[in-house]
Scaffold this motif. Structure first.
Motif, PDB file in Angstrom:
ATOM      1  N   PRO J  31     -52.465  16.281  32.822  1.00  0.00           N
ATOM      2  CA  PRO J  31     -53.716  16.165  32.063  1.00  0.00           C
ATOM      3  C   PRO J  31     -54.454  14.841  32.296  1.00  0.00           C
ATOM      4  CG  PRO J  31     -51.828  15.813  30.625  1.00  0.00           C
ATOM      5  CD  PRO J  31     -51.282  16.227  31.958  1.00  0.00           C
ATOM      6  N   HIS J  32     -53.792  13.873  32.884  1.00  0.00           N
ATOM      7  CA  HIS J  32     -54.442  12.580  33.176  1.00  0.00           C
ATOM      8  C   HIS J  32     -54.218  12.257  34.654  1.00  0.00           C
ATOM      9  CE1 HIS J  32     -55.386  11.410  28.995  1.00  0.00           C
ATOM     10  NE2 HIS J  32     -54.304  12.097  28.689  1.00  0.00           N
ATOM     11  N   THR J  35     -54.582   8.669  36.214  1.00  0.00           N
ATOM     12  CA  THR J  35     -54.038   7.575  35.413  1.00  0.00           C
ATOM     13  C   THR J  35     -52.611   7.279  35.830  1.00  0.00           C
ATOM     14  OG1 THR J  35     -55.440   8.248  33.558  1.00  0.00           O
ATOM     15  CG2 THR J  35     -53.520   6.892  33.035  1.00  0.00           C
ATOM     16  N   LEU J  36     -52.304   5.997  36.012  1.00  0.00           N
ATOM     17  CA  LEU J  36     -50.965   5.598  36.466  1.00  0.00           C
ATOM     18  C   LEU J  36     -50.055   5.403  35.257  1.00  0.00           C
ATOM     19  CD1 LEU J  36     -49.453   4.661  39.119  1.00  0.00           C
ATOM     20  CD2 LEU J  36     -49.955   2.344  38.358  1.00  0.00           C
ATOM     21  N   TYR J  37     -49.311   6.432  34.911  1.00  0.00           N
ATOM     22  CA  TYR J  37     -48.413   6.308  33.760  1.00  0.00           C
ATOM     23  C   TYR J  37     -47.056   6.901  34.115  1.00  0.00           C
ATOM     24  CZ  TYR J  37     -49.201  11.272  32.620  1.00  0.00           C
ATOM     25  OH  TYR J  37     -49.254  12.645  32.660  1.00  0.00           O
ATOM     26  N   LEU J  38     -46.056   6.505  33.321  1.00  0.00           N
ATOM     27  CA  LEU J  38     -44.679   6.901  33.588  1.00  0.00           C
ATOM     28  C   LEU J  38     -44.204   7.892  32.532  1.00  0.00           C
ATOM     29  CD1 LEU J  38     -42.165   5.820  35.427  1.00  0.00           C
ATOM     30  CD2 LEU J  38     -41.405   4.871  33.253  1.00  0.00           C
ATOM     31  N   THR J  39     -43.478   8.918  32.972  1.00  0.00           N
ATOM     32  CA  THR J  39     -42.806   9.834  32.047  1.00  0.00           C
ATOM     33  C   THR J  39     -41.311   9.693  32.242  1.00  0.00           C
ATOM     34  OG1 THR J  39     -44.645  11.389  32.185  1.00  0.00           O
ATOM     35  CG2 THR J  39     -42.559  12.242  31.336  1.00  0.00           C
ATOM     36  N   TYR J  65     -40.670   9.249  36.245  1.00  0.00           N
ATOM     37  CA  TYR J  65     -41.570   9.555  37.367  1.00  0.00           C
ATOM     38  C   TYR J  65     -43.016   9.265  36.999  1.00  0.00           C
ATOM     39  CZ  TYR J  65     -43.174  14.071  35.456  1.00  0.00           C
ATOM     40  OH  TYR J  65     -43.740  15.037  34.695  1.00  0.00           O
ATOM     41  N   LEU J  71     -47.151  17.794  36.357  1.00  0.00           N
ATOM     42  CA  LEU J  71     -46.028  17.415  35.482  1.00  0.00           C
ATOM     43  C   LEU J  71     -44.931  18.442  35.653  1.00  0.00           C
ATOM     44  CD1 LEU J  71     -47.674  16.610  32.006  1.00  0.00           C
ATOM     45  CD2 LEU J  71     -47.153  15.033  33.882  1.00  0.00           C
ATOM     46  N   SER J  74     -41.066  21.097  30.868  1.00  0.00           N
ATOM     47  CA  SER J  74     -39.815  20.572  30.318  1.00  0.00           C
ATOM     48  C   SER J  74     -38.775  21.656  30.032  1.00  0.00           C
ATOM     49  CB  SER J  74     -40.099  19.745  29.063  1.00  0.00           C
ATOM     50  OG  SER J  74     -40.650  20.529  28.052  1.00  0.00           O
TER      51      SER J  74
END
Ligand SMILES: [Ca+2]
Ligand SMILES: [Ca+2]
Ligand SMILES: [Ca+2]
Ligand SMILES: [Ca+2]
Ligand SMILES: [Ca+2]
Ligand SMILES: [Ca+2]
Ligand SMILES: [Ca+2]
Ligand SMILES: [Ca+2]
Ligand SMILES: [Ca+2]
Ligand SMILES: [Ca+2]
Ligand SMILES: [Ca+2]
Ligand SMILES: [Ca+2]
Ligand SMILES: [Ca+2]
Ligand SMILES: [Ca+2]
Ligand SMILES: [Ca+2]
Ligand SMILES: [Ca+2]
Lengths: 152, 152, 152, 152, 152, 152, 152, 152, 152, 152
Positions: J31-32, J35-39, J65, J71, J74
């Motif tokens: 969804p982003h 955007t550089l984000y970590l899960t 990651y 994504l 889950s």
């Protein structure tokens, strides 16, 4: 979410906004505008809804930011976070969105948000976002939230 | 479960039993038969299946007992616990049953079992059973397993 | 094990005994013979051998006792514990035997020993023995050794 | 040790006594003389000398008592504890003696002392003494000092 | 709250009840009806509303009970606890009421509930209720929830 | 301290009382008057003054009580505790006095207070008082405040 | 302090030096002279005197160094540290001086010392010194001493 | 130590080697030879002898390495570590030597070893060695072994 | 705040200043002026007032600095910190101001301050400021204050 | 393992796959995406089989990651991890393979996996792999899993 409004909440009773759209994040002038310092909010009382099942989700949120001209007003921040109570969102989306909403309000020099979600199916999800490399010369301690360990 | 057999497993390679019914718990003579002492086994690697969904469940088990004439043979105990891997059982039932199986084998002076299950639906279940009031004069420390804390 | 000898070890260099049989536990007079108090020794550096495989076993031992006429001499106690280094014994047997050897030496008012063994096959064994119900009026804190947790 | 003197130390500079014999424990009236309550002092900065080798020993001391007519004056208590700095004593003897000195001063309804000594030869000694069974109706929490763990 | 109904929730999708009155706690037969054992549920994801301000409250709940003829069905328990999300109640009242609702459903041999509430005004409230002295012979470990510490 | 007044503070702005004498503890009816349950307040933000030097003292307070007809009103409790900010009192006296003030207000079935004071001269003092033996059948967990450890 | 002497202490009884000036730090050849590795000493039993009041101070010291041609001899190091027992020095000065004394002895490739002092006036001081940027390629773990937390 | 031999130990009973010279470290092919990953072994059951006094020493060892063509065979590694049981070596020498022996066997891309030794004379020694700067792009978590704390 | 005065407080009784303006921070010469080392003060006993409500706020402060020509005198520092007791200031402002006051006094090579405030509205604020990038070659450990966790 | 399929598992009952080959990892749009984000996923309930002995192995897995376009879904991830229950694999191989399977599915900007395995022969193995140097500007907290400590 409507932002950029005068800080009308200080010392007042305000109705709880029913959604993030309805909530009003507010800002106040940074008392040390030329100083590179970090503010951290820790919000262990966050809850939203699963957009698929409608069941409640819970998270422990930690927000770090470096103010430029504005600080976030803390009472409005609390009401804003509370407004997710009946809002459906996936963990990744919800965490990043909160970060972006505060960025839109404050135009800070830098911000990051960590979302430490409670386990579902035995597997918790954590989400970590920042607006970019932290400013040179900033002191930025670890958030230090303990890892999920299951039992034993 | 077949029990009461001679200790044939010591120093041997044995096929893994596929169910608790197939497993053979074994016993060896207590080297201090007139002495009131406690033996504790901690088994953090336990898994069984949910009888409704067939999904795996995990638990951290701690078993305390006071031997009378017999000790449980530890290699056979491990194989017995491993035999629940494809066995369906509710948490309460599974924990108490393991305790009762060992009681049937050893006829101990006293036994208790704590089952610390991993969370389902965000809510873990712990089960605590003992055969009765501990014998007078026994030293019986707390099991001390940390409580489930969620996140934060 | 030979006991009941004069305290000849204090301030001397002594050869390391090669077995518990060879070791000499020693005792010194209790400086507060009419006082009900507890002495605790914590020995995290204990090792013996598995009597079946010959492989080393390790344990963390905690010994609590109430002196009557005698205290155990601490340097001799250390040599005695070290003498199990090449001695084969099962966990339950070894722990209880150490307790009984010290009881034979000291004839204390009361004694207990906790043996916290390192895991074998993923399942550690703890052994807890005491000579009987603690004396009325004794202060006896928990040993407080953390439970085995596996990983995570 | 001379005791039973008027509280002359409060708000004064006093020379450090060089031995427990020289030190003056002092007492002040209990402000709640008819009330059954516990006072706990935790002294992690205690050191004395080994009577055999002359080398320093260190301990963490915790003293619990129930006042009758008198409280121990805390500045004098600190000087008294500091006076063991050049005093030689075995762990068991030193711990119990400190308890008895305070009992002689205060004639309390009840007292206990825990001495948690630093390891020697890898094996620390803890000493636990109390004057008898605690008074009925007293609230007496565990001292909760963590056990010695070695390394790892 | 309506109770005493057949267990209709197992393996079904059920609408989230909007209040504790609307929620249906359910029960299933105890598989070990003659055995004295304890079941513990830990629910760290509990939230209700402050009846004065309407602001959300959060709690970590731990429920211990000894079944007689019935076990509480765990999925229904979760829905019941979730039904307090829009319910206003004081901490003391809410905690005790949940305990009593489960007692009314199960008629257990014994039950207790601990409510560990998040701080308000810097001072958290914990509430502890049990139905009476625990049954003789029951094994009942501490809940072990860490105390609130503020910062530092 | 004036007590026994109608609960006038709820939802109001009240001036901070400048001493415990000026403060008004208030009470509200117990919603479960026939039920034996415990309420715990944890107040880590307590400060008073040393009566000798005038320097600030700090404490972490934990109050447990069993209500009879009345609960303490929590906002008034906070103002009452804050009123010690400019009040001089010794640790033992201050802790017990707070307990007795609340007893005078509530006439509870039972109460205890633990005062965990910050170190002075390297030696912290803890004070533990309760009104007597806890009521039979009460569930009363440990307060679990960690012991003072110095450094290392 | 006299240094650079042959290692005469190994396996000998040596009188305790009464000041750092009197103490003899000694060195032994580095068995891996071409290898870049770190040695850490942890000395939790350090005490000196306040140069203003003469009262004892206590510290937990951790020393890390990278040997070049020499290792510090550990028994002499202990005697050297013990020699501060009657020595007056401010925290900052004492910590850095110990580091410099060892540097003078060993001429190491690199050294650092952390002094974690016990609180005075409620405020502990920590001192951290290193000889410069650590050598490239060195593995240098955190010392990990927990921060001072006061109470609660 | 003889190395570079075919992996003959897997699934076999092997006599315990009596010295590191006698032990046979073995290697098996790396299943992911082109992948930069780290393997960590944690060996809390290590013991050797003091070369001066002959008394046992104990250590907690943690070995990290990046395989190139070979992995160390874990059963042989255990036998190799056990072979130090009757071997005399100083802490610094022993730790670095183990690292170098494994390097000689595996020719890994990189390796480090941490030796966390139990205290002697109240002062534990830790030794940290690595073969050089870690490879660029490697993920290398802290070993996280808690520091030695003495008591309290 | 008046600064730059001769160190008149050492060994004297001084009246407590009633505001930061009235307080006198003092400085003493750095005994190691050419040495790059860090001094850390941990002040867990800090309190000020909320400028909006007048209610007390509490914080745990940790100050790190690298001295140039001067050290801060620790007794004056304590009085200065205590002078905020009746001073109203927002968390961000108060924390940064304390850092800047000490910078003005000492003209240090570098300084940072961490303010760990107690929760308000369930959300604590932490503030982290430093004067710029730490000097090259400085050893600067984490402050390591545990994160706020709420309950559970 | 078959991947790249439409997300068919959401809100459905799916049979448990019996091997990783049979399992279907699924992906959903990020969804982003810019955007550089970590899960982070933490899976403490992982078990597989030893390929040599057939005995169960257990691990605590943590996967981090940075999503690019996708994504991981889950619920499918959970089924995939569960499918190793009857799969034989060495620790190093199994950990890295799981990482590579998710990389093949998601083509993420970056990924790492930590496998923290339960001890065998007293020596646990940890495996750490990442796809390369983390992206510039990513916030990447430590996984913080406590090290294995044995006992004591
Ligand atoms: Ca870190
Ligand atoms: Ca779950
Ligand atoms: Ca206990
Ligand atoms: Ca929580
Ligand atoms: Ca194992
Ligand atoms: Ca676990
Ligand atoms: Ca307890
Ligand atoms: Ca605190
Ligand atoms: Ca102090
Ligand atoms: Ca202090
Ligand atoms: Ca670190
Ligand atoms: Ca030692
Ligand atoms: Ca200490
Ligand atoms: Ca609050
Ligand atoms: Ca093992
Ligand atoms: Ca250990």
């Amino acid at each position: 979410m409507s932002t950029f409004l005068p800080p009308t909440l200080l010392g007042q009773t305000v109705a709880q906004p029913q959604s993030p759209e309805e909530a009003r994040l507010e800002r106040v002038p940074n008392p040390h505008p030329g100083t590179l310092y970090l503010t951290r909010f820790t919000a262990p009382e966050f809850t939203s809804l699963c957009p698929v099942t409608g069941q409640p989700d819970f998270a422990h949120l930690v927000i770090d930011y470096v103010a430029d001209g504005w600080l976030v007003e803390s009472k409005a921040l609390k009401l804003y976070l509370t407004s997710f109570r009946n809002h459906g969102a996936f963990h990744e989306d919800c965490t990043v969105r909160i970060g972006k909403d505060i960025v839109a309000l404050l135009e800070p020099r830098w911000l990051r948000i960590g979302g430490y979600w409670y386990p579902r199916g035995g597997i918790p999800i954590d989400v970590f976002w920042q607006t970019g490399t932290p400013p040179e010369g900033l002191w930025l301690p670890d958030q230090g939230v303990p890892p999920y360990r299951g039992r034993g």
